[in-house]
Design a protein around this motif. Sequence first.
Motif, PDB file in Angstrom:
ATOM      1  N   ALA A   1      60.619  18.939 -31.344  1.00 12.06           N
ATOM      2  CA  ALA A   1      59.833  17.744 -31.666  1.00 12.06           C
ATOM      3  C   ALA A   1      59.659  16.841 -30.443  1.00 12.06           C
ATOM      4  N   LEU A   2      60.709  16.667 -29.652  1.00 12.64           N
ATOM      5  CA  LEU A   2      60.579  15.862 -28.432  1.00 12.64           C
ATOM      6  C   LEU A   2      59.566  16.475 -27.476  1.00 12.64           C
ATOM      7  N   LYS A   3      59.564  17.792 -27.396  1.00 12.84           N
ATOM      8  CA  LYS A   3      58.589  18.472 -26.549  1.00 12.84           C
ATOM      9  C   LYS A   3      57.168  18.274 -27.087  1.00 12.84           C
ATOM     10  N   ILE A   4      56.996  18.347 -28.405  1.00 12.66           N
ATOM     11  CA  ILE A   4      55.684  18.092 -29.009  1.00 12.66           C
ATOM     12  C   ILE A   4      55.212  16.684 -28.649  1.00 12.66           C
ATOM     13  N   ASN A   5      56.075  15.703 -28.830  1.00  9.42           N
ATOM     14  CA  ASN A   5      55.730  14.314 -28.532  1.00  9.42           C
ATOM     15  C   ASN A   5      55.319  14.161 -27.071  1.00  9.42           C
ATOM     16  N   ASN A   6      56.096  14.742 -26.182  1.00 12.64           N
ATOM     17  CA  ASN A   6      55.801  14.615 -24.753  1.00 12.64           C
ATOM     18  C   ASN A   6      54.458  15.271 -24.400  1.00 12.64           C
TER      19      ASN A   6
END
Length: 268
Positions: free
Chosen positions: A31-36
């Motif tokens: 999810a953090l990668k998606i957000n970034n």
Amino acid sequence: MKLYLDPGHGGNDPGAQGNGLQEKNINLDIALKINNLLTSNYENVDVKMSRTSDITKSLSQRTNEANTWGADYYVSIHCNAFNGSAQGYEDYIHSSLSDSSQTARYQDILHEEITAVNQLRDRGKKKANFHVLRESNMPAFLSENGFIDNAHDASFMRDNSWRQQVAQGHVNGIARAFNLPQKNNNDPEPDVFYVILAGSFQSRDNAESRVENLQDNHIAAFVSTTTISGERWYRVQAGAFANPNNAERHLDTVQQIVPDAYIQQEQR
């Protein structure tokens, strides 16, 4: 477009477990990668995450937050578990929805983009009466990114570059579904840094033991403290980087010692 991005589980709820991994950490990292990827590369998208760290948050808190914020789309990130033999990727929308609904059309697009890159067996598009699909006021999508108790799928989950690919597949689907325009890549980087966390403990002795293990393997680490729901936790930090690519390269090294280590974005 307002996206509510929900890494499933967290805090005292680890989710599914297997092969030395905990679902809550895999979900959060993807999810953090998606957000970034979304916020760095696309215009007209505002992302709110249900959690950006290892905290406990109820299902009702998550859907209430998304509804109050007025999200346009709810995406929940999960991993599966069954009996160790099942494997593959599947995704869900609510069981009450028709195949011609807007939510189903979004599912069609995301499913196509995610399965194009995730290297997992395609178990298909499904429907269920999950809370986050039922209680969200906006179209909602839940992805199950492999079976954590299956050795084949877990070997992918352990690979940071695979998690990056999975995140990119989600982003490709969201951008296509909502016709998001790409940013000029000369835009400045977000004012964040990327912290590698190699464990959170309520016992400082356990945290210090983890630090000693990392240092014995020539990885610099130290203990920092944080307060979650009024309780003190000791987290093991094994690096902090301004460049996400450098953080991901170092994470690969750390995960050779601590397989469920992950990257957390923090404000400068």
